[in-house]
Scaffold this motif. Sequence first.
Motif, PDB file in Angstrom:
ATOM      1  N   VAL A  76       0.831  -1.212   0.000  1.00  0.00           N
ATOM      2  CA  VAL A  76       0.000   0.000   0.000  1.00  0.00           C
ATOM      3  C   VAL A  76       0.866   1.263   0.000  1.00  0.00           C
ATOM      4  O   VAL A  76       0.590   2.215  -0.725  1.00  0.00           O
ATOM      5  CB  VAL A  76      -0.971   0.002   1.203  1.00  0.00           C
ATOM      6  CG1 VAL A  76      -1.657   1.344   1.363  1.00  0.00           C
ATOM      7  CG2 VAL A  76      -2.000  -1.113   1.055  1.00  0.00           C
ATOM      8  N   ILE A  77       1.914   1.273   0.807  1.00  0.00           N
ATOM      9  CA  ILE A  77       2.766   2.464   0.911  1.00  0.00           C
ATOM     10  C   ILE A  77       3.558   2.693  -0.366  1.00  0.00           C
ATOM     11  O   ILE A  77       3.716   3.826  -0.809  1.00  0.00           O
ATOM     12  CB  ILE A  77       3.701   2.362   2.138  1.00  0.00           C
ATOM     13  CG1 ILE A  77       2.875   2.496   3.415  1.00  0.00           C
ATOM     14  CG2 ILE A  77       4.809   3.417   2.080  1.00  0.00           C
ATOM     15  CD1 ILE A  77       3.650   2.273   4.693  1.00  0.00           C
ATOM     16  N   GLY A  78       4.042   1.628  -0.970  1.00  0.00           N
ATOM     17  CA  GLY A  78       4.849   1.780  -2.177  1.00  0.00           C
ATOM     18  C   GLY A  78       6.256   2.221  -1.832  1.00  0.00           C
ATOM     19  O   GLY A  78       6.689   2.128  -0.688  1.00  0.00           O
ATOM     20  N   GLY A  79       6.964   2.728  -2.813  1.00  0.00           N
ATOM     21  CA  GLY A  79       8.363   3.068  -2.608  1.00  0.00           C
ATOM     22  C   GLY A  79       8.618   4.546  -2.410  1.00  0.00           C
ATOM     23  O   GLY A  79       7.797   5.396  -2.757  1.00  0.00           O
ATOM     24  N   ASP A  80       9.763   4.845  -1.827  1.00  0.00           N
ATOM     25  CA  ASP A  80      10.292   6.202  -1.705  1.00  0.00           C
ATOM     26  C   ASP A  80       9.299   7.184  -1.076  1.00  0.00           C
ATOM     27  O   ASP A  80       9.013   8.239  -1.620  1.00  0.00           O
ATOM     28  CB  ASP A  80      10.737   6.698  -3.083  1.00  0.00           C
ATOM     29  CG  ASP A  80      11.661   7.903  -2.984  1.00  0.00           C
ATOM     30  OD1 ASP A  80      12.337   8.052  -1.951  1.00  0.00           O
ATOM     31  OD2 ASP A  80      11.681   8.689  -3.943  1.00  0.00           O
ATOM     32  N   LEU A  89       0.559   7.023   6.626  1.00  0.00           N
ATOM     33  CA  LEU A  89      -0.217   6.032   5.869  1.00  0.00           C
ATOM     34  C   LEU A  89      -0.498   4.791   6.711  1.00  0.00           C
ATOM     35  O   LEU A  89      -1.595   4.222   6.634  1.00  0.00           O
ATOM     36  CB  LEU A  89       0.503   5.667   4.572  1.00  0.00           C
ATOM     37  CG  LEU A  89       0.582   6.781   3.528  1.00  0.00           C
ATOM     38  CD1 LEU A  89       1.458   6.359   2.356  1.00  0.00           C
ATOM     39  CD2 LEU A  89      -0.810   7.175   3.057  1.00  0.00           C
ATOM     40  N   GLY A  90       0.465   4.369   7.511  1.00  0.00           N
ATOM     41  CA  GLY A  90       0.250   3.224   8.393  1.00  0.00           C
ATOM     42  C   GLY A  90      -0.828   3.512   9.421  1.00  0.00           C
ATOM     43  O   GLY A  90      -1.729   2.694   9.645  1.00  0.00           O
ATOM     44  N   ALA A  91      -0.767   4.685  10.048  1.00  0.00           N
ATOM     45  CA  ALA A  91      -1.782   5.054  11.041  1.00  0.00           C
ATOM     46  C   ALA A  91      -3.158   5.172  10.389  1.00  0.00           C
ATOM     47  O   ALA A  91      -4.164   4.742  10.970  1.00  0.00           O
ATOM     48  CB  ALA A  91      -1.394   6.371  11.727  1.00  0.00           C
ATOM     49  N   CYS A  92      -3.203   5.743   9.186  1.00  0.00           N
ATOM     50  CA  CYS A  92      -4.484   5.859   8.476  1.00  0.00           C
ATOM     51  C   CYS A  92      -5.063   4.489   8.149  1.00  0.00           C
ATOM     52  O   CYS A  92      -6.272   4.265   8.321  1.00  0.00           O
ATOM     53  CB  CYS A  92      -4.310   6.668   7.198  1.00  0.00           C
ATOM     54  SG  CYS A  92      -4.170   8.441   7.478  1.00  0.00           S
ATOM     55  N   ALA A  93      -4.222   3.573   7.667  1.00  0.00           N
ATOM     56  CA  ALA A  93      -4.705   2.227   7.349  1.00  0.00           C
ATOM     57  C   ALA A  93      -5.330   1.576   8.578  1.00  0.00           C
ATOM     58  O   ALA A  93      -6.423   1.001   8.507  1.00  0.00           O
ATOM     59  CB  ALA A  93      -3.555   1.367   6.805  1.00  0.00           C
ATOM     60  N   ILE A 124      -3.222   1.032  15.633  1.00  0.00           N
ATOM     61  CA  ILE A 124      -2.870   2.323  15.044  1.00  0.00           C
ATOM     62  C   ILE A 124      -1.398   2.633  15.295  1.00  0.00           C
ATOM     63  O   ILE A 124      -0.670   3.019  14.376  1.00  0.00           O
ATOM     64  CB  ILE A 124      -3.793   3.439  15.572  1.00  0.00           C
ATOM     65  CG1 ILE A 124      -5.220   3.214  15.054  1.00  0.00           C
ATOM     66  CG2 ILE A 124      -3.271   4.825  15.165  1.00  0.00           C
ATOM     67  CD1 ILE A 124      -6.278   4.074  15.725  1.00  0.00           C
ATOM     68  N   VAL A 125      -0.938   2.422  16.521  1.00  0.00           N
ATOM     69  CA  VAL A 125       0.483   2.643  16.832  1.00  0.00           C
ATOM     70  C   VAL A 125       1.352   1.633  16.091  1.00  0.00           C
ATOM     71  O   VAL A 125       2.384   1.997  15.497  1.00  0.00           O
ATOM     72  CB  VAL A 125       0.726   2.590  18.362  1.00  0.00           C
ATOM     73  CG1 VAL A 125       2.209   2.616  18.683  1.00  0.00           C
ATOM     74  CG2 VAL A 125       0.003   3.741  19.051  1.00  0.00           C
ATOM     75  N   GLN A 126       0.957   0.363  16.104  1.00  0.00           N
ATOM     76  CA  GLN A 126       1.717  -0.690  15.418  1.00  0.00           C
ATOM     77  C   GLN A 126       1.886  -0.358  13.927  1.00  0.00           C
ATOM     78  O   GLN A 126       2.991  -0.416  13.397  1.00  0.00           O
ATOM     79  CB  GLN A 126       0.989  -2.029  15.565  1.00  0.00           C
ATOM     80  CG  GLN A 126       1.596  -3.151  14.745  1.00  0.00           C
ATOM     81  CD  GLN A 126       0.636  -4.312  14.529  1.00  0.00           C
ATOM     82  OE1 GLN A 126      -0.572  -4.133  14.500  1.00  0.00           O
ATOM     83  NE2 GLN A 126       1.188  -5.498  14.377  1.00  0.00           N
ATOM     84  N   PHE A 127       0.791  -0.003  13.263  1.00  0.00           N
ATOM     85  CA  PHE A 127       0.863   0.286  11.833  1.00  0.00           C
ATOM     86  C   PHE A 127       1.619   1.576  11.555  1.00  0.00           C
ATOM     87  O   PHE A 127       2.278   1.695  10.519  1.00  0.00           O
ATOM     88  CB  PHE A 127      -0.543   0.340  11.231  1.00  0.00           C
ATOM     89  CG  PHE A 127      -1.084  -1.000  10.819  1.00  0.00           C
ATOM     90  CD1 PHE A 127      -1.418  -1.245   9.504  1.00  0.00           C
ATOM     91  CD2 PHE A 127      -1.279  -2.013  11.747  1.00  0.00           C
ATOM     92  CE1 PHE A 127      -1.928  -2.484   9.118  1.00  0.00           C
ATOM     93  CE2 PHE A 127      -1.789  -3.238  11.384  1.00  0.00           C
ATOM     94  CZ  PHE A 127      -2.117  -3.488  10.057  1.00  0.00           C
ATOM     95  N   ALA A 128       1.534   2.547  12.453  1.00  0.00           N
ATOM     96  CA  ALA A 128       2.307   3.785  12.276  1.00  0.00           C
ATOM     97  C   ALA A 128       3.806   3.490  12.358  1.00  0.00           C
ATOM     98  O   ALA A 128       4.583   3.986  11.532  1.00  0.00           O
ATOM     99  CB  ALA A 128       1.902   4.819  13.322  1.00  0.00           C
ATOM    100  N   VAL A 129       4.207   2.672  13.327  1.00  0.00           N
ATOM    101  CA  VAL A 129       5.624   2.306  13.456  1.00  0.00           C
ATOM    102  C   VAL A 129       6.063   1.485  12.245  1.00  0.00           C
ATOM    103  O   VAL A 129       7.109   1.746  11.650  1.00  0.00           O
ATOM    104  CB  VAL A 129       5.880   1.540  14.780  1.00  0.00           C
ATOM    105  CG1 VAL A 129       7.272   0.943  14.817  1.00  0.00           C
ATOM    106  CG2 VAL A 129       5.665   2.462  15.971  1.00  0.00           C
ATOM    107  N   MET A 130       5.270   0.502  11.868  1.00  0.00           N
ATOM    108  CA  MET A 130       5.609  -0.311  10.691  1.00  0.00           C
ATOM    109  C   MET A 130       5.674   0.563   9.448  1.00  0.00           C
ATOM    110  O   MET A 130       6.585   0.415   8.637  1.00  0.00           O
ATOM    111  CB  MET A 130       4.597  -1.446  10.501  1.00  0.00           C
ATOM    112  CG  MET A 130       4.689  -2.525  11.549  1.00  0.00           C
ATOM    113  SD  MET A 130       3.757  -4.059  11.204  1.00  0.00           S
ATOM    114  CE  MET A 130       2.172  -3.476  10.676  1.00  0.00           C
ATOM    115  N   GLY A 131       4.721   1.466   9.291  1.00  0.00           N
ATOM    116  CA  GLY A 131       4.719   2.352   8.128  1.00  0.00           C
ATOM    117  C   GLY A 131       5.924   3.256   8.091  1.00  0.00           C
ATOM    118  O   GLY A 131       6.498   3.514   7.016  1.00  0.00           O
TER     119      GLY A 131
END
Length: 138
Positions: A76-80, A89-93, A124-131
């Motif tokens: 979903v995030i893609g590159g660069d 984007l991670g927090a939004c997902a 939300i925190v997990q996906f924000a950190v991963m993102g």
Amino acid sequence: MESITMMPDVNPLAVLIAGVSGFFVGGLWYGPLFARPWMAANGFTVDDLKRDFSPAKSYGTAFIMGLIAAYGLAIVIGGDRGLQTGAFLGACAAAFWVATSFATSYAFERRTTTLLLINAGYHIVQFAVMGAIIGLMQ
């Protein structure tokens, strides 16, 4: 319009590090940060959690699902994208897809708002950190 390819360009090291980071966030979230209110919201005691506990099944499932989630997030995030955009984007997902899905289920299951905030907040925190990791490394 961008075309979607069947083999997305995903950095496997970014996915691995992001997956591991989500696992550690979970350890902090459901350990020292929110263990007591999470147990209370579920009606669990420490003895309940120890009964029939399989570390391999529980932690193994959490780890593998975290890697799968990190891979999907990398697609979903893609590159660069960079750290800030990746984190956003991670927090939004998590907020728009995971938390809203939990809220719908919890409404029918009559679970508490406290439990929703703890569980959705973790994701939300997990996906924000991963993102952030994926955005930085991809």
